[in-house]
Design an enzyme around this catalytic site. Structure first.
Site, PDB file in Angstrom:
ATOM      1  N   ASP A  11       1.337  -0.845  -0.116  1.00 35.23           N
ATOM      2  CA  ASP A  11      -0.223  -0.244  -0.099  1.00 35.23           C
ATOM      3  C   ASP A  11       1.158   1.412  -0.243  1.00 35.23           C
ATOM      4  O   ASP A  11       1.559   1.147   1.030  1.00 35.23           O
ATOM      5  CB  ASP A  11      -1.073  -0.367   1.279  1.00 35.23           C
ATOM      6  CG  ASP A  11      -1.974  -0.993   1.035  1.00 35.23           C
ATOM      7  OD1 ASP A  11      -2.392  -1.508  -0.288  1.00 35.23           O
ATOM      8  OD2 ASP A  11      -2.535  -1.633   2.212  1.00 35.23           O
ATOM      9  N   ASP A 130     -13.467  -3.490  -2.515  1.00 36.23           N
ATOM     10  CA  ASP A 130     -13.568  -4.361  -0.783  1.00 36.23           C
ATOM     11  C   ASP A 130     -14.427  -3.357  -0.434  1.00 36.23           C
ATOM     12  O   ASP A 130     -15.684  -2.913  -0.805  1.00 36.23           O
ATOM     13  CB  ASP A 130     -12.679  -2.081  -1.059  1.00 36.23           C
ATOM     14  CG  ASP A 130     -11.790  -1.440  -1.315  1.00 36.23           C
ATOM     15  OD1 ASP A 130     -10.031  -2.418  -0.803  1.00 36.23           O
ATOM     16  OD2 ASP A 130     -11.119  -0.445  -1.712  1.00 36.23           O
TER      17      ASP A 130
END
Length: 259
Positions: A11, A130
């Protein structure tokens, strides 16, 4: 059983690797290219770069970072975050990525998936989703803008639509599990894996090697995304693969020649 993939996930925020819990409380880990090189040496199958703020802040990913990584790596690189158009998609591939992950833009314009698949091939198109359980826990809802906004879409229906439109792979992140190190969301993964025929990459919640074994033994996930376990040195990719093989789960291991 097909060979299972282990994919370190990096990330990225402001050009550095970060990690948090439930998408917040981010801590800086290090340089993405240097970490990726280490993971490749440990026999990672692929690398994922996700710019976790690009979608929300509507910023473009810096091609220079992708180019650096592509020059240093020989394994596939997937890049996502802030991909809003076919031109963005094309630019990421031209910078050196092998696959492009799209999320918010795909929900806002589902035809984007079809356009990308037609122009670049389904093998390049990864739809990142997500999701988290609804209040009753009976189903799962999709979120966008880096997990900040409920899209009002049912997870399973969206996954099926993505496949129909031409997605080559689904990268499924459990927001409930993300960063908690309590194991993958097996219920969520089973719901999606049973609904689609394209590869599903499990993401969110890995805290131990046994969690990775569980996700392959208890779901039909094709790959496991791993972050904290590797970033904090709690295990290496090759250690994970050795344990998978001990548990009769097929994994790719390259034996290094002794010179």
């Amino acid at each position: 059983m097909l060979t299972k993939r282990i994919i370190p996930c990096l990330d990225i925020k402001n050009g550095k690797v970060v990690k948090g819990i439930n998408f917040v409380g981010l801590k800086e880990i290090g340089d993405p290219v240097e970490l990726a090189k280490i993971y490749e040496e440990q026999c990672a199958d692929e690398i994922v770069f996700l710019d976790i703020t690009a979608s929300f802040e509507e910023r473009e990913i810096i091609g220079e970072l992708i180019g650096r990584a592509a020059r240093e790596l020989s394994i596939p690189l997937t890049v996502g975050g802030g991909i809003r158009s076919i031109n963005d998609f094309r630019r990421i591939l031209a910078s050196g990525a092998d696959k492009v992950s799209i999320n918010s833009a795909a929900i806002e314009n589902p035809e984007f998936i079809h356009q990308a698949a037609n122009e670049f091939g389904v093998q390049c198109v990864v739809v990142a989703i997500d999701a988290k359980a609804n209040e009753s826990g009976s189903s799962f809802e999709v979120y966008i803008k880096g997990g900040r906004e409920n899209a009002g879409i049912d997870l399973v229906e969206w996954a099926k639509k993505c496949e129909k439109l031409g997605a080559g792979e689904i990268l499924l992140t459990s927001m409930d599990k993300d960063g908690t190190k309590t194991g993958y969301d097996l219920k969520m993964l089973n719901a999606v894996c049973s609904a689609v025929n394209i590869p599903v990459v499990a993401s969110g919640g890995c805290g131990s090697i046994s969690d990775i074994i569980d996700v392959f033994e208890k779901t039909k996930s094709d790959a496991a995304l791993v972050a904290s376990l590797f970033h904090y040195g709690e295990a290496t990719v090759d250690e994970v693969k050795e344990e998978l093989i001990k548990n009769r789960i097929p994994a790719r291991i390259i034996k290094k020649e002794i010179i």
